[in-house]
Design a protein around this motif. Structure first.
Motif, PDB file in Angstrom:
ATOM      1  N   ALA A 187      37.666  44.772  42.081  1.00 54.85           N
ATOM      2  CA  ALA A 187      36.293  44.676  42.594  1.00 54.85           C
ATOM      3  C   ALA A 187      35.757  43.457  42.446  1.00 54.85           C
ATOM      4  N   VAL A 188      36.215  42.703  41.413  1.00 59.11           N
ATOM      5  CA  VAL A 188      35.399  41.137  41.159  1.00 59.11           C
ATOM      6  C   VAL A 188      35.763  40.419  42.308  1.00 59.11           C
ATOM      7  N   GLN A 189      36.966  40.442  42.803  1.00 54.01           N
ATOM      8  CA  GLN A 189      37.433  39.964  44.024  1.00 54.01           C
ATOM      9  C   GLN A 189      36.727  39.780  45.310  1.00 54.01           C
ATOM     10  N   ASN A 190      36.068  41.156  45.358  1.00 54.94           N
ATOM     11  CA  ASN A 190      35.169  41.263  46.547  1.00 54.94           C
ATOM     12  C   ASN A 190      33.735  40.883  46.296  1.00 54.94           C
ATOM     13  N   TRP A 191      33.386  40.999  44.991  1.00 54.45           N
ATOM     14  CA  TRP A 191      31.980  40.568  44.479  1.00 54.45           C
ATOM     15  C   TRP A 191      31.827  39.295  44.547  1.00 54.45           C
ATOM     16  N   THR A 192      32.971  38.415  44.310  1.00 49.49           N
ATOM     17  CA  THR A 192      32.800  36.985  44.099  1.00 49.49           C
ATOM     18  C   THR A 192      33.178  36.334  45.378  1.00 49.49           C
ATOM     19  N   GLY A 193      34.218  36.833  45.946  1.00 49.10           N
ATOM     20  CA  GLY A 193      34.995  36.144  47.136  1.00 49.10           C
ATOM     21  C   GLY A 193      36.208  35.098  46.645  1.00 49.10           C
ATOM     22  N   LEU A 194      36.533  35.342  45.353  1.00 51.29           N
ATOM     23  CA  LEU A 194      37.536  34.196  44.508  1.00 51.29           C
ATOM     24  C   LEU A 194      38.566  35.362  44.469  1.00 51.29           C
ATOM     25  N   PRO A 195      39.615  34.687  44.312  1.00 52.43           N
ATOM     26  CA  PRO A 195      41.054  35.594  44.152  1.00 52.43           C
ATOM     27  C   PRO A 195      40.996  35.939  42.643  1.00 52.43           C
ATOM     28  N   SER A 196      41.517  37.191  42.548  1.00 53.55           N
ATOM     29  CA  SER A 196      41.307  37.750  41.043  1.00 53.55           C
ATOM     30  C   SER A 196      42.821  37.718  40.686  1.00 53.55           C
ATOM     31  N   LEU A 197      42.996  38.032  39.693  1.00 53.04           N
ATOM     32  CA  LEU A 197      44.394  38.072  38.727  1.00 53.04           C
ATOM     33  C   LEU A 197      45.460  38.651  39.603  1.00 53.04           C
ATOM     34  N   LYS A 198      46.635  37.804  39.589  1.00 53.04           N
ATOM     35  CA  LYS A 198      47.724  38.391  40.301  1.00 53.04           C
ATOM     36  C   LYS A 198      49.060  37.681  39.871  1.00 53.04           C
ATOM     37  N   GLY A 199      50.073  38.217  40.451  1.00 49.89           N
ATOM     38  CA  GLY A 199      51.450  37.794  39.725  1.00 49.89           C
ATOM     39  C   GLY A 199      51.608  37.610  38.486  1.00 49.89           C
ATOM     40  N   GLY A 200      52.215  36.507  38.079  1.00 43.49           N
ATOM     41  CA  GLY A 200      52.586  36.521  36.354  1.00 43.49           C
ATOM     42  C   GLY A 200      51.643  36.526  35.731  1.00 43.49           C
ATOM     43  N   PRO A 201      50.402  36.222  35.621  1.00 44.89           N
ATOM     44  CA  PRO A 201      49.258  36.327  34.796  1.00 44.89           C
ATOM     45  C   PRO A 201      48.827  37.987  34.897  1.00 44.89           C
ATOM     46  N   LEU A 202      48.686  38.513  35.732  1.00 50.65           N
ATOM     47  CA  LEU A 202      48.516  39.720  36.046  1.00 50.65           C
ATOM     48  C   LEU A 202      49.426  40.771  35.142  1.00 50.65           C
ATOM     49  N   LEU A 208      37.090  38.137  29.989  1.00 52.25           N
ATOM     50  CA  LEU A 208      37.291  36.482  30.474  1.00 52.25           C
ATOM     51  C   LEU A 208      37.619  36.224  31.731  1.00 52.25           C
ATOM     52  N   VAL A 209      38.386  37.145  32.197  1.00 49.88           N
ATOM     53  CA  VAL A 209      38.835  36.726  33.479  1.00 49.88           C
ATOM     54  C   VAL A 209      37.777  37.153  34.572  1.00 49.88           C
ATOM     55  N   MET A 210      36.920  38.316  34.236  1.00 53.03           N
ATOM     56  CA  MET A 210      35.704  38.547  34.987  1.00 53.03           C
ATOM     57  C   MET A 210      34.682  37.617  34.993  1.00 53.03           C
ATOM     58  N   ALA A 211      34.601  37.101  33.567  1.00 55.99           N
ATOM     59  CA  ALA A 211      33.337  36.134  33.441  1.00 55.99           C
ATOM     60  C   ALA A 211      33.651  34.897  34.171  1.00 55.99           C
ATOM     61  N   ARG A 212      34.814  34.464  34.346  1.00 53.76           N
ATOM     62  CA  ARG A 212      35.260  33.079  34.958  1.00 53.76           C
ATOM     63  C   ARG A 212      34.936  33.201  36.252  1.00 53.76           C
TER      64      ARG A 212
END
Length: 405
Positions: A83-98, A136-140
Motif C-alpha cells: 500500500a505504501v507504494q500507492n500512498w507515496t507514488g514511490l517504488p516499494s521493496l522488491k527483488g533481492g531486498p524483498l 524503516l522501509v515505510m518511513a523512508r
C-alpha cells in the motif's frame, strides 16, 4: 566495472524479475497463509495430546507469539509495504531486498520453532529484527514523499516491536504476566491498525462496488473512533509498564471504543453487501472489533475470561479481515478483476463461524471447550486452504496486464 559487481547486478536484476518478488504482498500473503495453517494444525495436535514441537517458550507461548508476530505480522507487512507504494507514488521493496526481508521473517519462524539450545536469545534477536526493518522501509518512502498522514503506521509498528520485546523478555525471565499483557498489547495494536485501514477503505469499497452514494464525512466520529481505540492501546501499554491502572478506567475506554466503532460501522452500508462476499467479509470482520472490545470490558467485571474477548478480535476481526483483504488485494495487484472467486464466500463464512463458536458461544457454554477448539481450528485451516487453492498461482505469476507489480 569489476566482475563481482557485474555479477551482483545481474543477480539483483534476475531476482527483480521473479513474479513472487515484485511486491511484498506476493510472498508474505502466501507464506503467512501456509504458516497459519501449519501452526494451527500443530496447535490442534497439542490440544489432542500430541507434542509435535518443543519451541521457544513452550507451545502455549509459541502459539500466542507466532499467531501475532509470525502470521499477523507477515500479512500486515505484505499489505503495508504494498500500500505504501500507492500512498507515496514511490517504488516499494522488491527483488533481492524483498526476498532478504522474507528470509529474515522465515529465519525467525524456524528459530522460534526449533530454538538453538541454550542460546534462546538468538531466536528472540532474529525475530525482533523483522518489524523494525518493515518500519524503516515505510518511513523512508513516507518521509521522502512527504505523505505525513501515513506516518500514523510508524508509531503503531514501533509499539508492536515493544510488545514483541515484552513477550520475549517475559519468556526469558519466566514472567507469565508480562507475556500475557504484552500479547494483549499486540492484539490491541493490530486492532488499531484494522480500525485505521478499515475506516479508510471499507465504506469506499462498498460504495464503489454497489454503485451507492458515499456517506457524508463525519470527521468528529472518525477522530473519536481512532482516538478511543488508541486510548485503549495506551492504557494497555501503561499496564505492560507496570502502572496500576484501575479496571474502571480500562472498562470505560473499552466501552467508548466499542460504541464509536459500532456507530462508524453502521454508516458504511454493510446491510447492502449481502451478495458480495469480499464486502460482507470486511463488514462482518469489522463487527468483531466492537464485539471484542465490549466482551473485553465485560471480562473486567468477571463475566467471563478475557481470552474469549481476545479471540473475538484475533479470529473474528483480525484473521477474517486479513483473509478478505488478501483475497481482494491479490486480485487487484495482479491485474485481475476484483470478484469473489468460488468458495471465497464459504471461506469467509467459515472464519466468522470459527470466531462465533470460539468466542461468544464459548462464553455462554464453557462446557464445550474441547470440541469448540477443534472445530474452530479446522474451520480456520479450511478457510485459508481455499485461499491458497485459488491464489497460489496468481501470486507466483506475473500480472496478467503485463504491468510491473
Amino acid at each position: 566495472m569489476p566482475a563481482s559487481s557485474s555479477s551482483s547486478s545481474a543477480t539483483s536484476s534476475r531476482l527483480a524479475q521473479l513474479a513472487v518478488a515484485r511486491l511484498a504482498f506476493r510472498p508474505f500473503f502466501l507464506l503467512a497463509s501456509l504458516f497459519g495453517i501449519v501452526s494451527m494444525l500443530v496447535w490442534l495436535g497439542f490440544w489432542h495430546g500430541t507434542i509435535v514441537l518443543r519451541p521457544q517458550g513452550g507451545l502455549m507461548f509459541w502459539h500466542q507469539h507466532e499467531m501475532l508476530f509470525g502470521f499477523a505480522a507477515a500479512v500486515a507487512s505484505g499489505f503495508l509495504l504494498t500500500a505504501v507504494q500507492n500512498w507515496t507514488g514511490l517504488p516499494s521493496l522488491k527483488g533481492g531486498p524483498l526476498l532478504g526481508l522474507v528470509a529474515l521473517w522465515l529465519a525467525g519462524r524456524v528459530l522460534m520453532a526449533f530454538p538453538p539450545g541454550a542460546a534462546s536469545w538468538l531466536a528472540a534477536g532474529v525475530d525482533l529484527l523483522f518489524l523494525p526493518m518493515v518500519a524503516l522501509v515505510m518511513a523512508r518512502l513516507v518521509i521522502t514523499a512527504k505523505r505525513w498522514q501515513n506516518l500514523i503506521f510508524l508509531p503503531v509498528l514501533g509499539l508492536l516491536v515493544a510488545a514483541n520485546v515484552g513477550m520475549h523478555v517475559g519468556v526469558l525471565n519466566g514472567d507469565a504476566l508480562l507475556i500475557r499483557q504484552s500479547a494483549y498489547l499486540a492484539v490491541l495494536l493490530i486492532t488499531l491498525l484494522m480500525v485505521v485501514v478499515g475506516g479508510r477503505v471499507i465504506e469506499m469499497f462498498t460504495a464503489n462496488r454497489l454503485g451507492r452514494p458515499r456517506v457524508a464525512p463525519w470527521p468528529a466520529l472518525a477522530t473519536l473512533t481512532r482516538g478511543s481505540t488508541f486510548a485503549v492501546v495506551l492504557a494497555q501499554g501503561l499496564i505492560v509498564l507496570g502502572v496500576a491502572l484501575p479496571d474502571s478506567v480500562m472498562l470505560l475506554l473499552l466501552l467508548a471504543a466499542a460504541l464509536a466503532n459500532t456507530v462508524s460501522l453502521s454508516r458504511w452500508g454493510g446491510l447492502h453487501s449481502g451478495s458480495e462476499p469480499l464486502l460482507w467479509g470486511l463488514h462482518g470482520s469489522y463487527a468483531f472489533i466492537p464485539l471484542g472490545l465490549a466482551m473485553w470490558a465485560l471480562s473486567l467485571l468477571g463475566v467471563f475470561r478475557t481470552e474469549l474477548a481476545v479471540h473475538a478480535l484475533t479470529i473474528g476481526a483480525m484473521a477474517t479481515m486479513m483473509l478478505a483483504m488478501m483475497a481482494r488485494v491479490s486480485l487487484g495487484h495482479t491485474g485481475r478483476p476484483i470478484r469473489s472467486l468460488p468458495g471465497i464466500g464459504v471461506a469467509l463464512g467459515m472464519m466468522l463461524l470459527a470466531a462465533l463458536i470460539r468466542s461468544p458461544l464459548l462464553a455462554f457454554f464453557p462446557q464445550i471447550t474441547h470440541w469448540t477448539y477443534t472445530l474452530s481450528i479446522l474451520l480456520w485451516c479450511l478457510a485459508y486452504g481455499v485461499f491458497l487453492f485459488h491464489y497460489t498461482v496468481p501470486l507466483m505469476s506475473p500480472r496478467v496486464d503485463g504491468q510491473d507489480g
